[in-house]
Design a protein around this motif. Structure first.
Motif, PDB file in Angstrom:
ATOM      1  N   MET A 171      36.371  31.606  39.901  1.00 24.33           N
ATOM      2  CA  MET A 171      37.586  31.419  40.685  1.00 24.33           C
ATOM      3  C   MET A 171      38.284  32.765  40.887  1.00 24.33           C
ATOM      4  O   MET A 171      38.504  33.509  39.938  1.00 24.33           O
ATOM      5  N   LYS A 172      38.607  33.096  42.115  1.00 24.18           N
ATOM      6  CA  LYS A 172      39.260  34.350  42.444  1.00 24.18           C
ATOM      7  C   LYS A 172      40.744  34.280  42.074  1.00 24.18           C
ATOM      8  O   LYS A 172      41.453  33.351  42.459  1.00 24.18           O
ATOM      9  N   ILE A 173      41.198  35.265  41.295  1.00 26.20           N
ATOM     10  CA  ILE A 173      42.614  35.350  40.920  1.00 26.20           C
ATOM     11  C   ILE A 173      43.339  36.206  41.950  1.00 26.20           C
ATOM     12  O   ILE A 173      42.973  37.357  42.185  1.00 26.20           O
ATOM     13  N   ARG A 174      44.360  35.640  42.557  1.00 21.66           N
ATOM     14  CA  ARG A 174      45.123  36.359  43.572  1.00 21.66           C
ATOM     15  C   ARG A 174      46.537  36.710  43.105  1.00 21.66           C
ATOM     16  O   ARG A 174      47.132  37.659  43.609  1.00 21.66           O
ATOM     17  N   ASN A 194      45.913  46.927  42.023  1.00 21.29           N
ATOM     18  CA  ASN A 194      44.595  46.301  41.969  1.00 21.29           C
ATOM     19  C   ASN A 194      44.515  45.036  42.813  1.00 21.29           C
ATOM     20  O   ASN A 194      43.565  44.254  42.684  1.00 21.29           O
ATOM     21  N   PHE A 203      46.751  42.406  43.114  1.00 22.52           N
ATOM     22  CA  PHE A 203      47.361  41.155  42.688  1.00 22.52           C
ATOM     23  C   PHE A 203      48.808  41.050  43.166  1.00 22.52           C
ATOM     24  O   PHE A 203      49.552  42.041  43.148  1.00 22.52           O
ATOM     25  N   SER A 252      44.533  29.780  41.702  1.00 21.14           N
ATOM     26  CA  SER A 252      44.390  31.201  42.022  1.00 21.14           C
ATOM     27  C   SER A 252      45.389  32.055  41.240  1.00 21.14           C
ATOM     28  O   SER A 252      45.434  33.265  41.395  1.00 21.14           O
ATOM     29  N   ASN A 310      40.547  44.833  35.741  1.00 22.34           N
ATOM     30  CA  ASN A 310      39.100  44.816  35.992  1.00 22.34           C
ATOM     31  C   ASN A 310      38.496  43.470  35.602  1.00 22.34           C
ATOM     32  O   ASN A 310      37.631  42.928  36.314  1.00 22.34           O
ATOM     33  N   LEU A 350      40.119  40.482  35.399  1.00 24.54           N
ATOM     34  CA  LEU A 350      40.602  39.416  36.271  1.00 24.54           C
ATOM     35  C   LEU A 350      39.950  39.491  37.656  1.00 24.54           C
ATOM     36  O   LEU A 350      39.735  38.463  38.301  1.00 24.54           O
ATOM     37  N   ASN A 351      39.649  40.699  38.107  1.00 24.95           N
ATOM     38  CA  ASN A 351      39.001  40.836  39.403  1.00 24.95           C
ATOM     39  C   ASN A 351      37.566  40.321  39.411  1.00 24.95           C
ATOM     40  O   ASN A 351      36.972  40.137  40.478  1.00 24.95           O
ATOM     41  N   GLN A 352      37.018  40.061  38.227  1.00 23.19           N
ATOM     42  CA  GLN A 352      35.696  39.450  38.134  1.00 23.19           C
ATOM     43  C   GLN A 352      35.764  37.938  38.363  1.00 23.19           C
ATOM     44  O   GLN A 352      34.727  37.294  38.541  1.00 23.19           O
ATOM     45  N   GLY A 353      36.984  37.391  38.339  1.00 26.58           N
ATOM     46  CA  GLY A 353      37.153  35.943  38.496  1.00 26.58           C
ATOM     47  C   GLY A 353      36.986  35.213  37.184  1.00 26.58           C
ATOM     48  O   GLY A 353      36.569  35.773  36.177  1.00 26.58           O
TER      49      GLY A 353
END
Length: 387
Positions: free
Chosen positions: A1-4, A30, A32, A81, A381, A383-386
């Motif tokens: 799941m992509k964190i926005r 980054n 967010f 998200s 880094n 969180l950007n991995q999902g």
């Protein structure tokens, strides 16, 4: 799941210092969307609520909640998200927040601490017995019940700072939680300063102030203050006079970040008092005076000599680990008690055992072999991995 979107949950007043040490700008850089939600008025004791930090901040992303309904309505607007970085401990008072996050299916983190523990000492246990209150017994009993019994899900990610991290029952975490190795916030400051030019002056000593007679920890933990300003500061001035006159040095005060010395009389006998520059002061000093301040991390990272000192009332006022005596002994030092006859061997106090400093760093600041990146870049880094 992509964190926005990332939302920080706080249980204490948000201030400028938090804005920087919590890496708000790093997270935004980054990609967010970042907000800070503060629940001080829902969670903190009444005495603490009446206090305020000296460096208050006005920032559009900051929200302060007055009641649970308002908090619940806000949490209901969140979706998968969103990731919550929780700085809120799991207690009876914060339980509704964790239940609402879990019901909404919002993943969250918790942050461990790596602090020296001297609780094996009989003296410390006796101190703790004197501080027992019905409220503290009730809180302890509540946390013995597994959090899952209340419909709370475990933290998705646990930020672990160093080898001797503390596991306690005020963290909503279990074996399902993922560990992410980060480090102490102080290491971020060190990374930003270590390559800058130094103006090291062996004739300047820095005192790591803890604002003891007025420290907000007493208010937050709902404990009586054990030492008064009238007892504490005259003893400091006498000790500083002795150090300055005996060794031809000058003492500068690194004021506690939540101190309000501008609202008090001159407690330090005309000495320079600087707030918000503790790391820089330590970096450029010849040596450091302290009790058991967590800012000892700066001393260790910059490998500065240190002189520990205390009084009987300072010892009685210590709320949590470690004792000053234990911390001093870790570094092969002794804690000079100002209520006894004090004689300082300055040459001996200026000795730095780099092996001991390295061990302290690995135990309590940054685990050996972990990434040499800012704390919040490591988090970003991940969180950007999902999830």
């Amino acid at each position: 799941m992509k964190i926005r979107k990332v939302i920080y949950f706080l249980e204490e007043y948000f201030n400028k210092r938090d804005y920087h040490r919590f890496g708000i700008e790093i997270m935004m850089n980054n990609g967010f969307n970042v907000e800070v939600w503060e629940f001080t008025r829902l969670i903190a004791p009444e005495g603490y609520i009446s206090s305020s930090p000296p460096d208050q901040i006005q920032w559009d992303g900051h929200r302060s909640f007055e009641n649970l309904k308002e908090a619940g309505d806000a949490i209901k607007t969140l979706d998968s998200s969103v990731f919550v970085i929780s700085m809120v401990h799991y207690t009876l008072y914060s339980l509704p927040l964790f239940r609402m996050l879990s019901k909404q299916g919002i993943p969250f983190s918790t942050s461990l601490f790596a602090l020296p523990v001297s609780s094996g000492q009989k003296e410390l246990w006796l101190r703790r017995l004197k501080k027992i209150t019905f409220k503290r017994i009730f809180d302890k009993t509540f946390r013995m019940i597994p959090f899952t019994c209340f419909g709370v899900k475990p933290a998705r990610i646990v930020f672990a700072p160093a080898e001797k991290y503390l596991l306690a029952n005020y963290y909503a975490m279990n074996g399902q939680s993922e560990f992410l190795w980060v480090h102490s916030y102080d290491y971020d400051t060190y990374l930003g300063l270590k390559d800058l030019p130094q103006t090291k002056d062996m004739s300047i000593g820095v005192f790591l102030d803890e604002y003891l007679p007025f420290h907000t920890d007493y208010l937050y933990l709902d404990l009586p203050v054990k030492i008064s300003a009238d007892d504490y500061y005259p003893a400091l001035r006498i000790f500083f006079d002795y150090i300055e006159e005996s060794f031809n040095v000058r003492i500068v005060v690194a004021a506690h970040p939540r101190s309000h010395y501008e609202e008090h009389p001159d407690y330090f006998g005309g000495r320079e008092v600087i707030r918000g520059k503790t790391a820089e002061l330590v970096q450029n000093a010849g040596f450091v005076l302290l009790h058991n301040s967590t800012a000892i991390n700066h001393i260790v990272l910059f490998k500065k000599p240190m002189i520990f000192f205390t009084t009987d009332k300072v010892n009685a006022s210590i709320v949590e680990d470690p004792t000053i005596e234990w911390l001093a002994s870790f570094f092969g030092k002794r804690a000079h008690n100002l209520d006894r006859e004090v004689s300082i061997d300055f040459d001996e106090e200026m000795r730095v055992d780099e092996d001991v400093y390295r061990r302290y760093r690995n135990y309590y600041i940054k685990k050996d072999g972990t990434e040499e990146l800012p704390y919040w870049q490591i988090v970003a880094n991940r969180l950007n991995q999902g999830l």
